[in-house]
Design an enzyme around this catalytic site. Structure first.
Site, PDB file in Angstrom:
ATOM      1  N   ARG A  17     -77.088 -81.322  49.468  1.00 54.85           N
ATOM      2  CA  ARG A  17     -78.520 -80.970  49.448  1.00 54.85           C
ATOM      3  C   ARG A  17     -79.152 -81.278  48.084  1.00 54.85           C
ATOM      4  O   ARG A  17     -79.997 -80.536  47.594  1.00 54.85           O
ATOM      5  CB  ARG A  17     -78.737 -79.490  49.793  1.00 54.85           C
ATOM      6  CG  ARG A  17     -78.337 -79.113  51.207  1.00 54.85           C
ATOM      7  CD  ARG A  17     -79.261 -79.772  52.229  1.00 54.85           C
ATOM      8  NE  ARG A  17     -79.028 -79.251  53.568  1.00 54.85           N
ATOM      9  CZ  ARG A  17     -78.087 -79.681  54.403  1.00 54.85           C
ATOM     10  NH1 ARG A  17     -77.276 -80.683  54.045  1.00 54.85           N
ATOM     11  NH2 ARG A  17     -77.962 -79.166  55.600  1.00 54.85           N
ATOM     12  N   SER A  30     -82.326 -74.029  57.439  1.00 48.24           N
ATOM     13  CA  SER A  30     -81.524 -73.152  56.573  1.00 48.24           C
ATOM     14  C   SER A  30     -82.362 -72.719  55.373  1.00 48.24           C
ATOM     15  O   SER A  30     -82.919 -73.562  54.677  1.00 48.24           O
ATOM     16  CB  SER A  30     -80.297 -73.899  56.057  1.00 48.24           C
ATOM     17  OG  SER A  30     -79.494 -74.336  57.122  1.00 48.24           O
ATOM     18  N   GLU A  48     -82.930 -72.767  49.648  1.00 48.95           N
ATOM     19  CA  GLU A  48     -82.808 -74.200  49.930  1.00 48.95           C
ATOM     20  C   GLU A  48     -84.156 -74.921  49.996  1.00 48.95           C
ATOM     21  O   GLU A  48     -84.302 -76.008  49.442  1.00 48.95           O
ATOM     22  CB  GLU A  48     -82.010 -74.369  51.226  1.00 48.95           C
ATOM     23  CG  GLU A  48     -81.298 -75.688  51.350  1.00 48.95           C
ATOM     24  CD  GLU A  48     -82.011 -76.610  52.296  1.00 48.95           C
ATOM     25  OE1 GLU A  48     -81.779 -77.811  52.233  1.00 48.95           O
ATOM     26  OE2 GLU A  48     -82.825 -76.115  53.097  1.00 48.95           O
TER      27      GLU A  48
HETATM   28  N1  EPU Z   1     -72.193 -68.276  61.070  1.00 53.20           N
HETATM   29  C1  EPU Z   1     -72.104 -66.922  61.249  1.00 53.20           C
HETATM   30  N2  EPU Z   1     -73.246 -66.209  61.474  1.00 53.20           N
HETATM   31  C2  EPU Z   1     -74.458 -66.816  61.554  1.00 53.20           C
HETATM   32  C3  EPU Z   1     -74.554 -68.214  61.354  1.00 53.20           C
HETATM   33  C4  EPU Z   1     -73.401 -68.926  61.119  1.00 53.20           C
HETATM   34  O1  EPU Z   1     -71.029 -66.327  61.187  1.00 53.20           O
HETATM   35  O2  EPU Z   1     -75.456 -66.100  61.791  1.00 53.20           O
HETATM   36  C5  EPU Z   1     -70.950 -69.055  60.867  1.00 53.20           C
HETATM   37  C6  EPU Z   1     -70.614 -69.865  62.115  1.00 53.20           C
HETATM   38  O3  EPU Z   1     -69.850 -69.121  62.980  1.00 53.20           O
HETATM   39  C7  EPU Z   1     -69.865 -71.058  61.576  1.00 53.20           C
HETATM   40  C8  EPU Z   1     -70.394 -71.208  60.160  1.00 53.20           C
HETATM   41  O4  EPU Z   1     -71.150 -70.032  59.865  1.00 53.20           O
HETATM   42  O5  EPU Z   1     -68.509 -70.789  61.499  1.00 53.20           O
HETATM   43  C9  EPU Z   1     -71.237 -72.461  59.994  1.00 53.20           C
HETATM   44  O6  EPU Z   1     -72.405 -72.396  60.826  1.00 53.20           O
HETATM   45  P1  EPU Z   1     -73.191 -73.708  61.293  1.00 53.20           P
HETATM   46  O7  EPU Z   1     -72.248 -74.664  61.931  1.00 53.20           O
HETATM   47  O8  EPU Z   1     -74.371 -73.288  62.059  1.00 53.20           O
HETATM   48  O9  EPU Z   1     -73.601 -74.397  59.940  1.00 53.20           O
HETATM   49  P2  EPU Z   1     -74.271 -73.856  58.601  1.00 53.20           P
HETATM   50  O10 EPU Z   1     -73.269 -74.010  57.506  1.00 53.20           O
HETATM   51  O11 EPU Z   1     -74.852 -72.501  58.784  1.00 53.20           O
HETATM   52  C10 EPU Z   1     -75.140 -76.205  57.864  1.00 53.20           C
HETATM   53  C11 EPU Z   1     -76.433 -76.810  57.405  1.00 53.20           C
HETATM   54  C12 EPU Z   1     -77.352 -77.058  58.595  1.00 53.20           C
HETATM   55  C13 EPU Z   1     -76.651 -77.993  59.564  1.00 53.20           C
HETATM   56  C14 EPU Z   1     -75.328 -77.357  59.987  1.00 53.20           C
HETATM   57  C15 EPU Z   1     -74.521 -78.263  60.868  1.00 53.20           C
HETATM   58  C16 EPU Z   1     -76.790 -75.987  55.135  1.00 53.20           C
HETATM   59  C17 EPU Z   1     -77.605 -75.127  54.221  1.00 53.20           C
HETATM   60  N3  EPU Z   1     -77.095 -75.940  56.429  1.00 53.20           N
HETATM   61  O12 EPU Z   1     -75.451 -74.926  58.391  1.00 53.20           O
HETATM   62  O13 EPU Z   1     -78.512 -77.705  58.094  1.00 53.20           O
HETATM   63  O14 EPU Z   1     -77.457 -78.237  60.696  1.00 53.20           O
HETATM   64  O15 EPU Z   1     -74.535 -77.058  58.816  1.00 53.20           O
HETATM   65  O16 EPU Z   1     -73.950 -79.279  60.094  1.00 53.20           O
HETATM   66  O17 EPU Z   1     -75.916 -76.698  54.660  1.00 53.20           O
HETATM   67  C18 EPU Z   1     -80.680 -77.247  57.215  1.00 53.20           C
HETATM   68  O18 EPU Z   1     -80.285 -77.687  56.148  1.00 53.20           O
HETATM   69  O19 EPU Z   1     -81.862 -76.828  57.359  1.00 53.20           O
HETATM   70  C19 EPU Z   1     -79.762 -77.151  58.333  1.00 53.20           C
HETATM   71  C20 EPU Z   1     -80.093 -76.578  59.483  1.00 53.20           C
END
Ligand code: EPU
Length: 349
Positions: A161, A244, A339
């Protein structure tokens, strides 16, 4: 005075004195000359933005709205198709256009809101692919030299990012950004021999649920990503949000293993510079998923997303973000960084 509410996906009430649509890159010299030293901000799709300005205190800057359009094919190189896409094009529409042309490489990045010009600024990433993995160059207008400039991918200092366009020593203060992204060049594969990235949690399972066996087509990967995103993330048209709201924190290995020992469910991913923790998990574990504070709230299906239930101001939303940062800090000893871009930034007062 111009309302910016419809121009930011958090639908925050904010105003500016004036707005200039940038429709042709050849018009940027005249725009620069007429602006002179007046403060400016650059707006794309407004999908990664927290606007703090209220009617009594409009944003003290001319808003330059990037509406540059156009997609052109460049000569092929090493069997790859090179495409130049203008900065004001919709990112998702561009991804779907490339797939319709039989070009692959961007399928994991489907349905990310915003514009092509904003994509390199924060190096958008999802489902195991980052923009930095797929681009060749960024073209920009340089307000300092009043000329067009080009950055090769390796000069963009891409990170998680992050890019040089986010570095204040390069981009300058919030109200005098040096570069406006006019176009981005991509190198894309023919669909039949593109790299297939399906290792990210949930993606190969979703392809399986869709009945796809063996090597998936790029368009099928895009559809799987779209269906996962629709399930987890709110559509800004239905519930105002900016994706995010916090970055996933990267912490030293010692802290990560101590946290993992105490909380075995915490997702931890190894990075070159430390261990990345799941911010969504930390917020949920701090008991904040779904909470509301006035019109601002934590999305009830994904704790990393803050939403505007209708009446929130930028101030309200940042108040909630602060509560979350403090709660996660006191529970886990980890500070979550916001972010989206905050305008004006908090330290600007
Ligand atoms: N999780 C929880 N509780 C929640 C949300 C997530 O426990 O309420 C856990 C999930 O179970 C999972 C882990 O967190 O094990 C990761 O969740 P997710 O796959 O949704 O990905 P993220 O790390 O929360 C990042 C990016 C997203 C992108 C996704 C998929 C960042 C800041 N965000 O989210 O990007 O779509 O990975 O690759 O890196 C964005 O930047 O706006 C965005 C949506």
């Amino acid at each position: 005075m111009i309302s910016l509410t419809a121009l930011n996906t958090l639908r925050l009430p904010a105003y500016a004195e004036s707005l200039v649509a940038v429709r042709q890159s050849s018009g940027l010299l005249a725009i620069s000359e007429s602006l002179g030293d007046r403060p400016r901000v650059i707006l794309g799709g407004g999908s990664n933005l927290v606007l703090q300005g209220i009617a009594d205190h409009p944003l003290d800057a001319v808003v330059l709205h990037n509406q540059l359009r156009g997609i052109v094919r460049l000569p092929e190189q090493d069997g790859l198709t090179r495409i130049r896409c203008a900065g004001g094009e919709s990112w998702h529409a561009f991804v779907m256009w490339t797939l319709a042309q039989g070009l692959a490489g961007l399928e994991n990045l489907a349905l990310i809101p915003g514009t092509v010009g904003a994509a390199p600024i924060q190096n958008i990433g999802a489902y195991g692919v980052e923009l930095a993995d797929r681009i060749e160059a960024v073209h920009a207008w340089d307000f300092a030299s009043r000329d067009h400039v080009m950055f090769a991918r390796d000069d963009c200092r891409f990170g998680y990012r992050h890019s040089l366009f986010k570095e204040p020593e390069v981009q300058g203060p919030w109200n005098a950004p040096r570069f406006l992204v006019t176009a981005v060049d991509f190198s894309l594969w023919p669909a039949a021999r593109s790299p297939v990235v399906t290792g990210y949690a949930g993606l190969s399972e979703r392809l399986g649920q869709m009945g796809i066996q063996g090597r998936p087509q790029p368009l099928q990967i895009a559809h799987a990503v779209i269906s996962l995103r629709r399930e987890k993330l709110p559509d800004p048209e239905d519930l105002a949000n900016a994706g995010s709201f916090f970055k996933n924190p990267v912490v030293p290995e010692g802290l990560a293993s101590a946290l993992k020992a105490q909380h075995p469910g915490l997702p931890v991913y190894s990075q070159a510079d430390g261990m990345k923790l799941s911010a969504g998990w930390l917020i949920e574990a701090a008991g904040l998923k779904g909470v509301r504070k006035g019109g601002a709230g934590v999305y009830d299906r994904h704790a990393l997303v803050l939403v505007n239930h209708g009446t929130a101001s930028g101030h309200d939303l940042l108040g909630l973000a602060r509560d979350i940062q403090q709660a996660v800090m006191s529970r886990f000893g980890v500070w979550l960084e916001t972010e989206p871009q905050i305008l004006p930034p908090l330290h600007a007062g």
